[in-house]
Design an enzyme around this catalytic site. Structure first.
Site, PDB file in Angstrom:
ATOM      1  N   HIS A  12      -1.369  -0.384  -9.800  1.00 54.84           N
ATOM      2  CA  HIS A  12      -1.987  -1.258  -8.789  1.00 54.84           C
ATOM      3  C   HIS A  12      -2.573  -2.521  -9.447  1.00 54.84           C
ATOM      4  CE1 HIS A  12      -3.982  -1.319  -4.569  1.00 54.84           C
ATOM      5  NE2 HIS A  12      -3.802  -2.552  -5.022  1.00 54.84           N
ATOM      6  N   ARG A  36       0.859  -1.184   0.000  1.00 54.54           N
ATOM      7  CA  ARG A  36       0.000   0.000   0.000  1.00 54.54           C
ATOM      8  C   ARG A  36       0.898   1.237   0.000  1.00 54.54           C
ATOM      9  NH1 ARG A  36      -3.399  -2.919  -1.363  1.00 54.54           N
ATOM     10  NH2 ARG A  36      -5.406  -3.396  -0.377  1.00 54.54           N
TER      11      ARG A  36
HETATM   12  P1  NAP Z   1      -1.239 -11.020   5.267  1.00 58.06           P
HETATM   13  O1  NAP Z   1      -1.434 -12.451   4.936  1.00 58.06           O
HETATM   14  O2  NAP Z   1      -2.198 -10.346   6.190  1.00 58.06           O
HETATM   15  O3  NAP Z   1       0.241 -10.900   5.855  1.00 58.06           O
HETATM   16  C1  NAP Z   1       0.713  -9.725   6.391  1.00 58.06           C
HETATM   17  C2  NAP Z   1       2.168  -9.921   6.815  1.00 58.06           C
HETATM   18  O4  NAP Z   1       2.655  -8.679   7.320  1.00 58.06           O
HETATM   19  C3  NAP Z   1       2.314 -10.945   7.921  1.00 58.06           C
HETATM   20  O5  NAP Z   1       3.502 -11.675   7.766  1.00 58.06           O
HETATM   21  C4  NAP Z   1       2.403 -10.070   9.174  1.00 58.06           C
HETATM   22  O6  NAP Z   1       3.128 -10.647  10.234  1.00 58.06           O
HETATM   23  C5  NAP Z   1       3.150  -8.880   8.640  1.00 58.06           C
HETATM   24  N1  NAP Z   1       2.882  -7.694   9.454  1.00 58.06           N
HETATM   25  C6  NAP Z   1       1.704  -7.082   9.686  1.00 58.06           C
HETATM   26  N2  NAP Z   1       1.865  -6.039  10.529  1.00 58.06           N
HETATM   27  C7  NAP Z   1       3.170  -6.031  10.855  1.00 58.06           C
HETATM   28  C8  NAP Z   1       3.960  -5.234  11.713  1.00 58.06           C
HETATM   29  N3  NAP Z   1       3.424  -4.219  12.418  1.00 58.06           N
HETATM   30  N4  NAP Z   1       5.267  -5.513  11.825  1.00 58.06           N
HETATM   31  C9  NAP Z   1       5.826  -6.541  11.139  1.00 58.06           C
HETATM   32  N5  NAP Z   1       5.140  -7.335  10.301  1.00 58.06           N
HETATM   33  C10 NAP Z   1       3.829  -7.087  10.172  1.00 58.06           C
HETATM   34  O7  NAP Z   1      -1.197 -10.126   3.959  1.00 58.06           O
HETATM   35  P2  NAP Z   1      -0.925 -10.627   2.462  1.00 58.06           P
HETATM   36  O8  NAP Z   1      -2.052 -11.385   1.964  1.00 58.06           O
HETATM   37  O9  NAP Z   1       0.435 -11.234   2.413  1.00 58.06           O
HETATM   38  O10 NAP Z   1      -0.910  -9.219   1.700  1.00 58.06           O
HETATM   39  C11 NAP Z   1      -0.030  -8.187   2.064  1.00 58.06           C
HETATM   40  C12 NAP Z   1      -0.519  -6.875   1.500  1.00 58.06           C
HETATM   41  O11 NAP Z   1      -0.308  -6.852   0.098  1.00 58.06           O
HETATM   42  C13 NAP Z   1      -2.012  -6.632   1.629  1.00 58.06           C
HETATM   43  O12 NAP Z   1      -2.346  -6.176   2.916  1.00 58.06           O
HETATM   44  C14 NAP Z   1      -2.251  -5.582   0.583  1.00 58.06           C
HETATM   45  O13 NAP Z   1      -2.036  -4.307   1.136  1.00 58.06           O
HETATM   46  C15 NAP Z   1      -1.169  -5.853  -0.450  1.00 58.06           C
HETATM   47  N6  NAP Z   1      -1.703  -6.345  -1.726  1.00 58.06           N
HETATM   48  C16 NAP Z   1      -1.421  -5.624  -2.838  1.00 58.06           C
HETATM   49  C17 NAP Z   1      -1.850  -6.071  -4.062  1.00 58.06           C
HETATM   50  C18 NAP Z   1      -1.491  -5.327  -5.307  1.00 58.06           C
HETATM   51  O14 NAP Z   1      -2.050  -5.618  -6.362  1.00 58.06           O
HETATM   52  N7  NAP Z   1      -0.564  -4.403  -5.250  1.00 58.06           N
HETATM   53  C19 NAP Z   1      -2.594  -7.248  -4.159  1.00 58.06           C
HETATM   54  C20 NAP Z   1      -2.866  -7.959  -3.002  1.00 58.06           C
HETATM   55  C21 NAP Z   1      -2.405  -7.488  -1.778  1.00 58.06           C
HETATM   56  P3  NAP Z   1       2.609 -11.989  10.969  1.00 58.06           P
HETATM   57  O15 NAP Z   1       2.714 -13.081   9.928  1.00 58.06           O
HETATM   58  O16 NAP Z   1       3.563 -12.184  12.054  1.00 58.06           O
HETATM   59  O17 NAP Z   1       1.190 -11.719  11.388  1.00 58.06           O
HETATM   60  C1  GLV Z   2      -5.113  -5.523  -3.664  1.00 56.70           C
HETATM   61  O1  GLV Z   2      -4.482  -4.528  -3.533  1.00 56.70           O
HETATM   62  C2  GLV Z   2      -5.510  -6.352  -2.577  1.00 56.70           C
HETATM   63  O2  GLV Z   2      -5.307  -5.958  -1.423  1.00 56.70           O
HETATM   64  O3  GLV Z   2      -6.052  -7.443  -2.830  1.00 56.70           O
END
Ligand code: NAP
Ligand code: GLV
Length: 311
Positions: free
Chosen positions: A274, A226
């Site tokens: 994005h 983000r």
């Molecule tokens: P997720 O499964 O919720 O994983 C989040 C990760 O971040 C976890 O490893 C978590 O740690 C870590 N984290 C959260 N808060 C933290 C903190 N304060 N300090 C250190 N580590 C922290 O999320 P995801 O599915 O991998 O997705 C990540 C992000 O990608 C989404 O939230 C979204 O913003 C972005 N995204 C972007 C796109 C795009 O098209 N650009 C698409 C999809 C997603 P723990 O494992 O220890 O809980």
């Molecule tokens: C895209 O940015 C998502 O969070 O799925």
């Protein structure tokens, strides 16, 4: 009309694909899209991507909100949403897509492709001797559903990979770091830094002038999570000073990135709109339907989100 209806909202016009994909899973589900919402009291489930302010206030019987994506930052801390069950999407297609984006961005830097892109524009043959991938250090901030597989894949490819998350992780080939000390360590010791941390109260502007200052001069930065995880003004300053050597940015504080925004002007910044990862309705509908079945039985949905934690 059924009294067990789902409201769909997305700025991307994919309601037809979602209607078809969900009908295949749950033929009895009444799928509604504005302006044909019928009686708002029928709405039990919402499948939404960044709905506008006040969107949920008219649905008194809402039981489950499913975020039409991974990052739930637009759905937490809203004053139009009473406490309901809350889930996100997570499907193999989305993981593959994000992994492909991160592998592309990291490999582009590891193989000096921007050097050749610029040389081609000048019409010059410029040779940079390739380095072993194991000599190239990459840090992935956030090792969740998307960051974990991306880090694992980079390690399998041969990169030297570190990861940073809230809790320790055991991912083959990925050194795990946590806490402020861990963050500072990975920022200071890696030449490519990838952000895949969700936007929460804790991670807002996680990377600002101080953090960029810790990074090695010439560092390559990839943000696919983000925009607001980064202090954009500090990023621009670090790019202008050359402290950050290259960046690949898929997300921004304001999207679409406005015309004339300073980031457009940097030749060493790749900008994508994005698109790093999306959910494919045919692949994700099974989980959405299963969550609805579970909530109907009084069980928690799949991929449940903790709104207090913010992800
Ligand atoms: P997720 O499964 O919720 O994983 C989040 C990760 O971040 C976890 O490893 C978590 O740690 C870590 N984290 C959260 N808060 C933290 C903190 N304060 N300090 C250190 N580590 C922290 O999320 P995801 O599915 O991998 O997705 C990540 C992000 O990608 C989404 O939230 C979204 O913003 C972005 N995204 C972007 C796109 C795009 O098209 N650009 C698409 C999809 C997603 P723990 O494992 O220890 O809980
Ligand atoms: C895209 O940015 C998502 O969070 O799925």
């Amino acid at each position: 009309m059924s009294r067990d209806a789902l409201v769909f909202y997305s700025a991307v016009d994919d309601s037809v694909a979602w209607r078809e994909a969900l009908a295949a899973e749950l033929p009895d589900l009444d799928f509604r899209v504005e302006p044909d919402l019928g009686d708002p009291a029928d709405i039990r489930y919402a499948l939404c991507w960044t709905p506008p302010k006040g969107f949920f206030a008219r649905f008194p019987n809402l039981q489950l909100v499913t975020n039409l994506g991974a990052g739930v930052d637009a759905l937490v801390r809203r004053d139009d949403l009473a406490p309901v069950k809350f889930s996100r999407l997570s499907d193999p297609g989305m993981v593959q897509m994000m992994t492909s984006y991160i592998v592309f961005a990291v490999t582009r830097y590891a193989r000096d492709i921007p050097v050749y892109e610029r040389a081609k524009r000048r019409g010059e043959w410029e040779y940079v001797h390739p380095r072993a991938l194991s000599d190239i250090t990459v840090a992935v901030l956030g090792l969740g559903e998307l960051g974990g597989p991306a880090a694992r894949t980079l390690a399998q490819m041969g990169f030297t990979v570190s990861g940073w998350s809230r809790t320790p992780k055991d991912i083959p080939g990925v050194t795990s770091h946590t806490g402020r000390e861990g963050l500072e360590h990975v920022l200071a010791t890696n030449e490519i830094i990838v952000s895949l941390v969700p936007l929460t109260l804790e991670t807002q502007r996680l990377l600002g002038a101080g953090e960029f200052g810790l990074m090695r001069k010439g560092v390559k930065f990839v943000n696919a999570s983000r925009g607001a995880v980064v202090d954009e003004a500090a990023l621009i300053e670090a790019l202008a000073s050359g402290h950050i050597g290259e960046a690949t940015l898929d997300v921004f504080e304001t999207e679409p990135l406005p015309a004339g925004h300073p980031l457009w002007a940097f030749e060493n910044v790749m900008i994508t709109p994005h698109m790093a990862s999306i959910t494919v309705p045919k692949l994700a509908a099974r989980d959405v339907a299963e969550s609805i079945r579970r909530v109907r039985q009084g069980l928690p949905p799949l991929h449940e989100v903790d709104p207090a934690r913010g992800y």
